[in-house]
Motif scaffolding. Sequence first.
Motif, PDB file in Angstrom:
ATOM      1  N   HIS A 158       0.875  -1.170   0.000  1.00  3.85           N
ATOM      2  CA  HIS A 158       0.000   0.000   0.000  1.00  3.85           C
ATOM      3  C   HIS A 158       0.916   1.225   0.000  1.00  3.85           C
ATOM      4  O   HIS A 158       1.634   1.470   0.973  1.00  3.85           O
ATOM      5  CB  HIS A 158      -0.900  -0.050   1.241  1.00  3.85           C
ATOM      6  N   VAL A 159       0.899   1.929  -1.117  1.00  7.82           N
ATOM      7  CA  VAL A 159       1.831   3.027  -1.363  1.00  7.82           C
ATOM      8  C   VAL A 159       1.106   4.344  -1.114  1.00  7.82           C
ATOM      9  O   VAL A 159       0.090   4.621  -1.765  1.00  7.82           O
ATOM     10  CB  VAL A 159       2.317   2.995  -2.832  1.00  7.82           C
ATOM     11  N   PHE A 160       1.605   5.137  -0.193  1.00  6.45           N
ATOM     12  CA  PHE A 160       0.982   6.427   0.109  1.00  6.45           C
ATOM     13  C   PHE A 160       1.869   7.551  -0.407  1.00  6.45           C
ATOM     14  O   PHE A 160       3.047   7.636  -0.056  1.00  6.45           O
ATOM     15  CB  PHE A 160       0.768   6.574   1.618  1.00  6.45           C
ATOM     16  N   ILE A 161       1.262   8.404  -1.221  1.00  6.61           N
ATOM     17  CA  ILE A 161       1.976   9.530  -1.812  1.00  6.61           C
ATOM     18  C   ILE A 161       1.458  10.809  -1.162  1.00  6.61           C
ATOM     19  O   ILE A 161       0.254  11.096  -1.217  1.00  6.61           O
ATOM     20  CB  ILE A 161       1.739   9.597  -3.342  1.00  6.61           C
TER      21      ILE A 161
ATOM     22  N   ARG B 250       1.486  10.030  -8.216  1.00 12.77           N
ATOM     23  CA  ARG B 250       0.427   9.030  -8.014  1.00 12.77           C
ATOM     24  C   ARG B 250      -0.126   8.554  -9.358  1.00 12.77           C
ATOM     25  O   ARG B 250      -0.367   7.359  -9.554  1.00 12.77           O
ATOM     26  CB  ARG B 250      -0.700   9.571  -7.140  1.00 12.77           C
ATOM     27  N   GLU B 251      -0.297   9.483 -10.285  1.00 11.68           N
ATOM     28  CA  GLU B 251      -0.781   9.091 -11.610  1.00 11.68           C
ATOM     29  C   GLU B 251       0.202   8.119 -12.272  1.00 11.68           C
ATOM     30  O   GLU B 251      -0.207   7.148 -12.917  1.00 11.68           O
ATOM     31  CB  GLU B 251      -1.003  10.323 -12.495  1.00 11.68           C
ATOM     32  N   ALA B 252       1.498   8.382 -12.089  1.00 10.88           N
ATOM     33  CA  ALA B 252       2.513   7.499 -12.677  1.00 10.88           C
ATOM     34  C   ALA B 252       2.447   6.104 -12.051  1.00 10.88           C
ATOM     35  O   ALA B 252       2.549   5.089 -12.744  1.00 10.88           O
ATOM     36  CB  ALA B 252       3.906   8.099 -12.499  1.00 10.88           C
ATOM     37  N   PHE B 253       2.251   6.052 -10.715  1.00 12.88           N
ATOM     38  CA  PHE B 253       2.091   4.746 -10.050  1.00 12.88           C
ATOM     39  C   PHE B 253       0.871   4.024 -10.608  1.00 12.88           C
ATOM     40  O   PHE B 253       0.932   2.836 -10.934  1.00 12.88           O
ATOM     41  CB  PHE B 253       1.942   4.911  -8.534  1.00 12.88           C
TER      42      PHE B 253
ATOM     43  N   GLU C  47       1.537   2.672 -14.076  1.00 13.76           N
ATOM     44  CA  GLU C  47       2.527   1.580 -14.075  1.00 13.76           C
ATOM     45  C   GLU C  47       1.925   0.303 -13.471  1.00 13.76           C
ATOM     46  O   GLU C  47       2.165  -0.803 -13.971  1.00 13.76           O
ATOM     47  CB  GLU C  47       3.750   2.040 -13.267  1.00 13.76           C
ATOM     48  N   LEU C  48       1.142   0.469 -12.419  1.00 11.50           N
ATOM     49  CA  LEU C  48       0.529  -0.713 -11.778  1.00 11.50           C
ATOM     50  C   LEU C  48      -0.508  -1.351 -12.693  1.00 11.50           C
ATOM     51  O   LEU C  48      -0.615  -2.579 -12.777  1.00 11.50           O
ATOM     52  CB  LEU C  48      -0.098  -0.311 -10.434  1.00 11.50           C
ATOM     53  N   LYS C  49      -1.245  -0.498 -13.388  1.00 11.19           N
ATOM     54  CA  LYS C  49      -2.243  -1.017 -14.327  1.00 11.19           C
ATOM     55  C   LYS C  49      -1.559  -1.800 -15.449  1.00 11.19           C
ATOM     56  O   LYS C  49      -1.997  -2.889 -15.828  1.00 11.19           O
ATOM     57  CB  LYS C  49      -3.068   0.145 -14.904  1.00 11.19           C
ATOM     58  N   LYS C  50      -0.454  -1.231 -15.941  1.00  9.45           N
ATOM     59  CA  LYS C  50       0.302  -1.855 -17.030  1.00  9.45           C
ATOM     60  C   LYS C  50       0.774  -3.250 -16.634  1.00  9.45           C
ATOM     61  O   LYS C  50       0.857  -4.156 -17.460  1.00  9.45           O
ATOM     62  CB  LYS C  50       1.512  -0.964 -17.368  1.00  9.45           C
ATOM     63  N   ARG C  51       1.096  -3.415 -15.374  1.00 10.89           N
ATOM     64  CA  ARG C  51       1.616  -4.695 -14.887  1.00 10.89           C
ATOM     65  C   ARG C  51       0.536  -5.580 -14.266  1.00 10.89           C
ATOM     66  O   ARG C  51       0.850  -6.557 -13.588  1.00 10.89           O
ATOM     67  CB  ARG C  51       2.711  -4.439 -13.858  1.00 10.89           C
TER      68      ARG C  51
ATOM     69  N   ALA D 274      -1.855   2.534  -5.033  1.00 15.51           N
ATOM     70  CA  ALA D 274      -1.240   3.860  -4.935  1.00 15.51           C
ATOM     71  C   ALA D 274      -2.291   4.806  -4.383  1.00 15.51           C
ATOM     72  O   ALA D 274      -3.334   5.013  -5.009  1.00 15.51           O
ATOM     73  CB  ALA D 274      -0.760   4.321  -6.300  1.00 15.51           C
ATOM     74  N   ASN D 275      -2.034   5.339  -3.217  1.00 18.67           N
ATOM     75  CA  ASN D 275      -3.047   6.082  -2.460  1.00 18.67           C
ATOM     76  C   ASN D 275      -2.594   7.518  -2.197  1.00 18.67           C
ATOM     77  O   ASN D 275      -1.457   7.744  -1.804  1.00 18.67           O
ATOM     78  CB  ASN D 275      -3.235   5.375  -1.107  1.00 18.67           C
TER      79      ASN D 275
END
Lengths: 121, 121
Positions: A7-10, A33-36, A39-43, A51-52
């Motif tokens: 759980h990634v907090f930005i 956050r948009e980049a996370f 990237e997460l969607k891509k993978r 990404a929170n």
Amino acid sequence: MPRFRHHVFICENRRPEDDPRGSCGAKGSAAIREAFKAELKKRNLKGVVRANAAGCLDACAHGPSVVVYPEGVWYGGVTPADVPEIVESHLVGGRPVERLLVREFAAHSRVLSPREKAPTD
Amino acid sequence: MPRFRHHVFICENRRPEDDPRGSCGAKGSAAIREAFKAELKKRNLKGVVRANAAGCLDACAHGPSVVVYPEGVWYGGVTPADVPEIVESHLVGGRPVERLLVREFAAHSRVLSPREKAPTD
């Protein structure tokens, strides 16, 4: 499985422009956050790693700041360009990105590297 | 010591009033964070346990939602009146408040032992 593997907090806290402390939001953290998310969607990690947005993480001097739980790894000075490496190395490979770690918060984290333990000369 | 012994994230996401999903922010979650801050200050835990605003935690159906790291314990339907018990039982005593747990997220969460919570170095 826990709710999220990571759980990634930005920090997206935004202070007034004239505040001497600055703020992660004013340094462009929304784009991180948009980049996370991209990237997460891509993978195909949507629902596995989240990404929170977060309010002030109390790491203003290191901003833009990001903290990853459950391991409690803190990153500072993050840019959108750093995000693919964080995802690839840390969130997929389990190896935090050394060059972005907030050293003063890393002293006792569970992913301490040998290099961090070495005495300074 | 890690940066924070516990890092408590309170969803403060606010959707438009006519959004059928509702939102934690619209259910008064800002008052939950204020209650945490007051309770933590009263117990001299400022800097040890952090109550943090968060964007959508993707637990809307359970809102207002709160997640506590590093243990990954999720609470749902939290009110400001529940906060002293969460602080006393969980954040001080290490025993999560059963009646507020989001059961479907709780299957494998790990609760820290008192020893883990208070490293002696």
